[in-house]
Write a protein that holds these residues in place. Structure first.
Motif, PDB file in Angstrom:
ATOM      1  N   UNK A 234      -0.527 -19.816   7.361  1.00  0.00           N
ATOM      2  CA  UNK A 234      -0.403 -18.711   8.120  1.00  0.00           C
ATOM      3  C   UNK A 234      -1.722 -18.131   8.347  1.00  0.00           C
ATOM      4  N   UNK A 235      -1.923 -17.049   9.430  1.00  0.00           N
ATOM      5  CA  UNK A 235      -3.337 -16.656   9.422  1.00  0.00           C
ATOM      6  C   UNK A 235      -3.599 -15.518   8.484  1.00  0.00           C
ATOM      7  N   UNK A 236      -4.960 -15.653   8.024  1.00  0.00           N
ATOM      8  CA  UNK A 236      -5.094 -14.553   7.124  1.00  0.00           C
ATOM      9  C   UNK A 236      -5.076 -13.183   7.551  1.00  0.00           C
ATOM     10  N   UNK A 237      -5.087 -12.922   8.651  1.00  0.00           N
ATOM     11  CA  UNK A 237      -4.638 -11.528   9.286  1.00  0.00           C
ATOM     12  C   UNK A 237      -3.200 -11.103   9.180  1.00  0.00           C
ATOM     13  N   UNK A 238      -2.275 -12.010   9.175  1.00  0.00           N
ATOM     14  CA  UNK A 238      -1.099 -11.920   9.031  1.00  0.00           C
ATOM     15  C   UNK A 238      -0.833 -11.697   7.701  1.00  0.00           C
ATOM     16  N   UNK A 239      -1.287 -12.536   6.695  1.00  0.00           N
ATOM     17  CA  UNK A 239      -0.995 -12.475   5.345  1.00  0.00           C
ATOM     18  C   UNK A 239      -1.627 -11.083   4.917  1.00  0.00           C
ATOM     19  N   UNK A 240      -2.909 -10.711   5.152  1.00  0.00           N
ATOM     20  CA  UNK A 240      -3.406  -9.352   4.843  1.00  0.00           C
ATOM     21  C   UNK A 240      -2.639  -8.254   5.343  1.00  0.00           C
ATOM     22  N   UNK A 241      -1.836  -8.382   6.605  1.00  0.00           N
ATOM     23  CA  UNK A 241      -1.190  -7.173   7.002  1.00  0.00           C
ATOM     24  C   UNK A 241       0.018  -6.969   5.927  1.00  0.00           C
ATOM     25  N   UNK A 242       0.879  -8.140   5.895  1.00  0.00           N
ATOM     26  CA  UNK A 242       2.190  -8.206   5.337  1.00  0.00           C
ATOM     27  C   UNK A 242       1.918  -7.909   3.809  1.00  0.00           C
ATOM     28  N   UNK A 243       0.882  -8.322   3.158  1.00  0.00           N
ATOM     29  CA  UNK A 243       0.683  -7.953   1.776  1.00  0.00           C
ATOM     30  C   UNK A 243       0.404  -6.514   1.600  1.00  0.00           C
ATOM     31  N   UNK A 244      -0.389  -5.699   2.822  1.00  0.00           N
ATOM     32  CA  UNK A 244      -0.271  -4.419   2.549  1.00  0.00           C
ATOM     33  C   UNK A 244       1.049  -3.397   2.674  1.00  0.00           C
ATOM     34  N   UNK A 245       1.855  -4.219   3.524  1.00  0.00           N
ATOM     35  CA  UNK A 245       3.152  -3.809   3.766  1.00  0.00           C
ATOM     36  C   UNK A 245       4.041  -3.788   2.225  1.00  0.00           C
ATOM     37  N   UNK A 246       3.685  -4.979   1.571  1.00  0.00           N
ATOM     38  CA  UNK A 246       4.600  -5.270   0.363  1.00  0.00           C
ATOM     39  C   UNK A 246       3.811  -3.989  -0.787  1.00  0.00           C
ATOM     40  N   UNK A 247       2.707  -3.839  -0.772  1.00  0.00           N
ATOM     41  CA  UNK A 247       1.981  -3.089  -1.563  1.00  0.00           C
ATOM     42  C   UNK A 247       2.414  -1.608  -1.151  1.00  0.00           C
ATOM     43  N   UNK A 248       2.710  -1.253   0.158  1.00  0.00           N
ATOM     44  CA  UNK A 248       3.273   0.094   0.333  1.00  0.00           C
ATOM     45  C   UNK A 248       4.709   0.561  -0.094  1.00  0.00           C
ATOM     46  N   UNK A 249       5.510  -0.613  -0.441  1.00  0.00           N
ATOM     47  CA  UNK A 249       6.911  -0.644  -0.832  1.00  0.00           C
ATOM     48  C   UNK A 249       7.006  -1.172  -2.422  1.00  0.00           C
ATOM     49  N   UNK A 250       5.853  -1.061  -2.964  1.00  0.00           N
ATOM     50  CA  UNK A 250       5.530  -1.075  -4.554  1.00  0.00           C
ATOM     51  C   UNK A 250       5.977  -2.776  -5.046  1.00  0.00           C
ATOM     52  N   UNK A 251       5.851  -3.770  -4.133  1.00  0.00           N
ATOM     53  CA  UNK A 251       6.082  -4.971  -4.610  1.00  0.00           C
ATOM     54  C   UNK A 251       4.935  -5.903  -5.042  1.00  0.00           C
ATOM     55  N   UNK A 252       3.576  -5.689  -4.561  1.00  0.00           N
ATOM     56  CA  UNK A 252       2.551  -6.036  -4.939  1.00  0.00           C
ATOM     57  C   UNK A 252       1.558  -5.103  -5.257  1.00  0.00           C
ATOM     58  N   UNK A 253       0.169  -5.319  -5.630  1.00  0.00           N
ATOM     59  CA  UNK A 253      -0.929  -4.340  -5.988  1.00  0.00           C
ATOM     60  C   UNK A 253      -1.940  -5.103  -6.183  1.00  0.00           C
ATOM     61  N   UNK A 254      -3.155  -4.421  -6.281  1.00  0.00           N
ATOM     62  CA  UNK A 254      -4.533  -5.144  -6.170  1.00  0.00           C
ATOM     63  C   UNK A 254      -4.583  -5.463  -7.781  1.00  0.00           C
ATOM     64  N   UNK A 255      -5.393  -6.531  -7.801  1.00  0.00           N
ATOM     65  CA  UNK A 255      -5.685  -7.174  -9.242  1.00  0.00           C
ATOM     66  C   UNK A 255      -7.277  -6.985  -9.382  1.00  0.00           C
ATOM     67  N   UNK A 256      -7.473  -5.883 -10.482  1.00  0.00           N
ATOM     68  CA  UNK A 256      -8.504  -5.264 -10.879  1.00  0.00           C
ATOM     69  C   UNK A 256      -9.517  -6.316 -11.455  1.00  0.00           C
ATOM     70  N   UNK A 257      -8.775  -7.334 -12.191  1.00  0.00           N
ATOM     71  CA  UNK A 257      -9.519  -8.215 -12.999  1.00  0.00           C
ATOM     72  C   UNK A 257     -10.239  -9.069 -12.021  1.00  0.00           C
ATOM     73  N   UNK A 258      -9.726  -9.386 -10.887  1.00  0.00           N
ATOM     74  CA  UNK A 258     -10.431 -10.281  -9.998  1.00  0.00           C
ATOM     75  C   UNK A 258     -11.170  -9.629  -8.646  1.00  0.00           C
ATOM     76  N   UNK A 259     -10.544  -8.594  -8.493  1.00  0.00           N
ATOM     77  CA  UNK A 259     -11.223  -8.092  -7.135  1.00  0.00           C
ATOM     78  C   UNK A 259     -12.446  -7.255  -7.181  1.00  0.00           C
TER      79      UNK A 259
END
Length: 206
Positions: free
Chosen positions: A59-84
């Protein structure tokens, strides 16, 4: 996706913080094929960036970035502070699995057509993923050691049951699979993550 509990089944995941329990709101946030693929990839392969996931999923990184933010908004994913800590944002799954519990039938019969549509998207994407995983195995099985070629299975069974016995069968299969969890440490030589798909559904007799 994860453990899916039949209607009226006392869920063994009720108090498990590793399992995300789905309600109507979070169902809407999950119901997108790419979001489900992203979540599955993070759960299976661990933390990743949007660009890394784009490469993995084609997929395009734009699409994955957008949908990751949507998943985060609904509590499915979050930032990884150990790597970010660099310029790229790393993501990780917040839970190891998903459960629908007693709400599954409620979603399918919901008064809101958006909820009914969302559960349809989720279930059809799960079925598609199962088929893709099996086809990938069939296409690559010759690359695996002989021991694995002797220990895989693809079977189907037909048996006449009542709804109550169908539920009992599903419960027993869930319990059997769960009894194998934790028996093999992650670093065990020769081991692999084994995917087990369960489909139980009635068929017309005429």
């Amino acid at each position: 996706m994860s453990p899916n509990e039949p209607e009226d089944r006392p869920t063994p995941y009720a108090d498990d913080p590793r399992i995300r329990h789905i309600d109507a709101r979070s169902l809407r946030g999950l119901a997108h094929p790419l979001r489900m693929r992203l979540l599955n990839a993070l759960r299976e392969f661990g933390p990743a960036t949007a660009s890394g996931l784009a490469d993995r999923l084609g997929e395009s990184s734009g699409a994955t970035s957008y949908h990751l933010r949507q998943l985060a908004a609904f509590g499915f994913v979050e930032d990884d502070p150990e790597r970010g800590k660099g310029r790229e944002r790393w993501w990780k799954a917040r839970h190891s699995g998903t459960a629908f519990g007693d709400d599954m039938t409620g979603f399918m019969q919901h008064a809101d057509p958006e909820v009914r549509g969302a559960i349809g998207v989720v279930l059809h994407e799960l079925a598609t993923t199962h088929a893709q995983e099996l086809n990938t195995w069939l296409g690559t099985m010759r690359e695996w050691p002989e021991e694995w070629l002797r220990s895989w299975d693809v079977s189907d069974f037909k048996v006449r049951l009542t709804p109550e016995l169908s539920l009992e069968l599903a419960e027993k299969i869930h319990d059997l699979v769960n009894s194998y969890r934790g028996r093999v440490p992650d670093d065990t030589e020769g081991s692999a993550v084994v995917r087990t798909h369960l489909h139980i559904f009635p068929r017309p007799t005429d």
